[in-house]
Scaffold this active site. Structure first.
Site, PDB file in Angstrom:
ATOM      1  N   ASP A  43       0.843  -1.199   0.000  1.00  0.00           N
ATOM      2  CA  ASP A  43       0.000   0.000   0.000  1.00  0.00           C
ATOM      3  C   ASP A  43       0.882   1.253   0.000  1.00  0.00           C
ATOM      4  O   ASP A  43       1.663   1.467   0.927  1.00  0.00           O
ATOM      5  CB  ASP A  43      -0.886   0.023   1.251  1.00  0.00           C
ATOM      6  CG  ASP A  43      -1.811   1.223   1.221  1.00  0.00           C
ATOM      7  OD1 ASP A  43      -2.751   1.218   0.400  1.00  0.00           O
ATOM      8  OD2 ASP A  43      -1.586   2.181   1.991  1.00  0.00           O
ATOM      9  N   TYR A  48       2.959   9.982   0.822  1.00  0.00           N
ATOM     10  CA  TYR A  48       3.897   9.436   1.809  1.00  0.00           C
ATOM     11  C   TYR A  48       5.350   9.837   1.514  1.00  0.00           C
ATOM     12  O   TYR A  48       6.229   9.690   2.357  1.00  0.00           O
ATOM     13  CB  TYR A  48       3.787   7.904   1.922  1.00  0.00           C
ATOM     14  CG  TYR A  48       2.397   7.403   2.307  1.00  0.00           C
ATOM     15  CD1 TYR A  48       1.476   8.248   2.926  1.00  0.00           C
ATOM     16  CD2 TYR A  48       2.014   6.098   2.047  1.00  0.00           C
ATOM     17  CE1 TYR A  48       0.206   7.803   3.261  1.00  0.00           C
ATOM     18  CE2 TYR A  48       0.743   5.642   2.392  1.00  0.00           C
ATOM     19  CZ  TYR A  48      -0.159   6.505   2.994  1.00  0.00           C
ATOM     20  OH  TYR A  48      -1.410   6.060   3.321  1.00  0.00           O
ATOM     21  N   LYS A  77      -2.418   6.320  -4.260  1.00  0.00           N
ATOM     22  CA  LYS A  77      -3.564   7.197  -3.978  1.00  0.00           C
ATOM     23  C   LYS A  77      -3.363   8.595  -4.542  1.00  0.00           C
ATOM     24  O   LYS A  77      -2.259   9.152  -4.481  1.00  0.00           O
ATOM     25  CB  LYS A  77      -3.770   7.287  -2.456  1.00  0.00           C
ATOM     26  CG  LYS A  77      -3.768   5.938  -1.766  1.00  0.00           C
ATOM     27  CD  LYS A  77      -4.090   6.010  -0.289  1.00  0.00           C
ATOM     28  CE  LYS A  77      -3.831   4.673   0.392  1.00  0.00           C
ATOM     29  NZ  LYS A  77      -2.471   4.532   0.936  1.00  0.00           N
ATOM     30  N   HIS A 110      -7.532   9.578  -2.120  1.00  0.00           N
ATOM     31  CA  HIS A 110      -6.986   9.410  -0.766  1.00  0.00           C
ATOM     32  C   HIS A 110      -7.950   9.909   0.324  1.00  0.00           C
ATOM     33  O   HIS A 110      -8.126   9.267   1.352  1.00  0.00           O
ATOM     34  CB  HIS A 110      -5.646  10.157  -0.672  1.00  0.00           C
ATOM     35  CG  HIS A 110      -4.721   9.654   0.382  1.00  0.00           C
ATOM     36  ND1 HIS A 110      -3.356   9.637   0.239  1.00  0.00           N
ATOM     37  CD2 HIS A 110      -4.952   9.150   1.618  1.00  0.00           C
ATOM     38  CE1 HIS A 110      -2.806   9.152   1.332  1.00  0.00           C
ATOM     39  NE2 HIS A 110      -3.752   8.845   2.191  1.00  0.00           N
TER      40      HIS A 110
END
Ligand SMILES: NC(=O)c1ccc[n+]([C@@H]2O[C@H](COP(=O)([O-])OP(=O)(O)OC[C@H]3O[C@@H](n4cnc5c(N)ncnc54)[C@H](OP(=O)(O)O)[C@@H]3O)[C@@H](O)[C@H]2O)c1
Length: 316
Positions: A43, A48, A77, A110
Site C-alpha cells: 500500500d 507518503y 492514492k 486518498h
C-alpha cells in the site's frame, strides 16, 4: 494467504504492507525483506513521499527474480491537491514513474477533501478547495478514465462514508471497487463493512495496530491503546500468538483486507503469518465487545476554520 476478489475475479491478498511513515533510507530494505518473507500486496501513496525508494525496491526485486509483476498487488492514492480532472492522470503518472510500474492494481482517492493545486498540506481555509468548487463526482469521473485507459486495473476511494460512496456512484454510474478506511478493534465500523460487502466493495482497514508511530500532532491525550486491551491480551495468551496477530487475524477473518506497516523484519514476519491464523467463533465474538468507536485519525486537520469542511461533513 487469503484473498479478496474484485467482480472481474482479480485477487487482492488479504494482508498487505503499509508504507506511511516508512522513512526514506529504511523503506527500500523493508520492501526487499517483505518480498522475501512473502508479501505481495503493498500500500503506497504519493503523499507518503517515499514512492521513489519503493520503486527502486520494486525494480531491483523484479530484476533479481524475487517477485513477478503479475503476483504483485500495488495500491497508490490520488493526493488532495490533484482533484481537478486535469490533474488526476498526471498524479497517477507521477506515482507510476516513481514506483517504476506501468499500471497500478488499485488507485484510490486518498481523502474526500480537496486542497489548492499548489498546496501540499493545508494550513488555513484559503488552502482548501470546497467540494462545491470541485465535486467528488467530478474527480471520480476522472478516476474512471484511468481504469478505461489501463493505468489502474481497479479504482476506489479512501476515508469515504456510505453516503459519499452512494453520491459519487449515483452521479457517475460507477461504484468504487474498494474503500480503504481506519478500522481496528477499537473502531470496528460494522455498518460500513457490511455496506461494502453487500455492494461488492473491497474493505481495507488502515491503522490496524493503532498507528503508534503517527506524528505527535495526531496523537490525542488520553487515547486508548490497543496493546493494553485486556481482552486482546487474553486471546493472544490463550492462542499462543501475539496481540498484533490477534488484531490482524480478526481484521482478515471479518472479511476485509488489512495493511499493517512495519520496517522491522521480525514484525514483518509476525504480521504476515497472522493472515493464516484462524480465531474461534468465541474469540471473534469477544473481539466485537472491544469496540469503542474510537477513531485515531480524526481528520480534524482538514476542518480548518472558515473552510467548508467540518468533522460532521467529513465523515457524514
Ligand atoms: N488511506 C489513508 O488515509 C491511510 C491513513 C493511515 C494509514 N494508511 C495506510 O495504512 C497503513 C497502516 O497504518 P499505520 O502505518 O498508520 O499504522 P499501523 O500499521 O496500525 O501501525 C504501525 C506501527 O505499529 C508498529 N508495528 C508493526 N507491527 C507490529 C507488531 N507486530 N507488534 C507491535 N508493533 C508493530 C510499527 O512499528 P515498526 O515499523 O517499527 O514495526 C508502527 O509503529 C499505513 O502505513 C498506510 O499504508 C492509509
Amino acid at each position: 494467504m487469503q484473498y479478496l476478489y474484485f467482480k472481474n475475479g482479480d485477487a487482492m491478498p488479504a494482508l498487505g504492507l503499509g508504507t506511511w511513515k516508512s522513512d526514506k533510507g529504511e523503506v527500500y530494505k523493508a520492501l526487499r525483506d517483505a518480498f522475501l518473507i512473502g508479501y505481495r500486496h503493498i500500500d503506497c501513496a504519493l503523499f507518503y513521499g517515499n514512492e521513489p525508494e519503493i520503486g527502486q525496491a520494486f525494480g531491483d526485486a523484479l530484476k533479481a527474480g524475487d517477485i513477478k509483476r503479475e503476483e504483485l498487488f500495488v495500491t497508490s492514492k490520488l493526493w488532495n491537491n490533484a482533484h481537478l480532472p486535469e490533474h488526476v492522470q498526471p498524479n497517477i503518472e507521477t506515482s507510476l514513474r516513481d514506483l517504476q510500474l506501468d499500471y497500478l492494481d488499485l488507485y484510490l482517492i486518498h481523502w474526500p477533501v480537496a486542497v489548492q493545486p499548489t498546496v501540499g498540506f493545508p494550513q488555513n481555509a484559503a488552502d482548501m478547495l470546497s467540494l462545491s468548487q470541485i465535486p467528488l463526482a467530478t474527480t471520480w469521473q476522472a478516476m474512471v478514465a484511468l481504469k478505461e485507459n489501463g493505468l489502474a486495473r481497479h479504482i476506489g476511494v479512501s476515508n469515504f462514508s456510505v453516503s459519499k460512496i452512494e453520491a459519487v456512484s449515483q452521479q457517475v454510474g460507477v461504484m468504487p471497487e474498494a474503500n480503504q478506511v481506519e478500522a481496528h478493534p477499537f473502531f470496528q465500523q460494522p455498518a460500513l463493512l457490511d455496506y461494502c460487502k453487500k455492494n461488492g466493495i473491497l474493505f481495507t482497514s488502515f491503522c490496524p495496530l493503532g498507528s503508534a508511530d503517527r506524528p505527535a500532532s495526531r496523537i490525542h491525550e488520553g487515547e486508548p491503546h490497543l496493546f493494553a486491551d485486556p481482552t486482546i491480551k487474553d486471546i493472544a495468551i490463550r492462542n499462543n500468538i501475539s496481540q498484533a496477530q490477534v488484531m490482524l487475524a480478526w481484521a482478515v477473518q471479518r472479511g476485509g483486507s488489512t495493511i499493517p506497516k512495519s520496517v522491522n523484519p521480525q514484525r514483518l514476519k509476525e504480521n504476515l503469518a497472522a493472515a493464516d491464523i484462524k480465531l474461534s467463533a468465541t474469540d471473534m465474538a469477544l473481539m466485537a465487545t472491544v469496540n469503542q468507536d474510537y477513531r485515531y485519525i480524526k481528520g480534524n486537520f482538514w476542518c480548518l476554520e472558515g473552510s467548508d469542511y467540518t468533522f460532521e461533513s467529513l465523515w457524514g
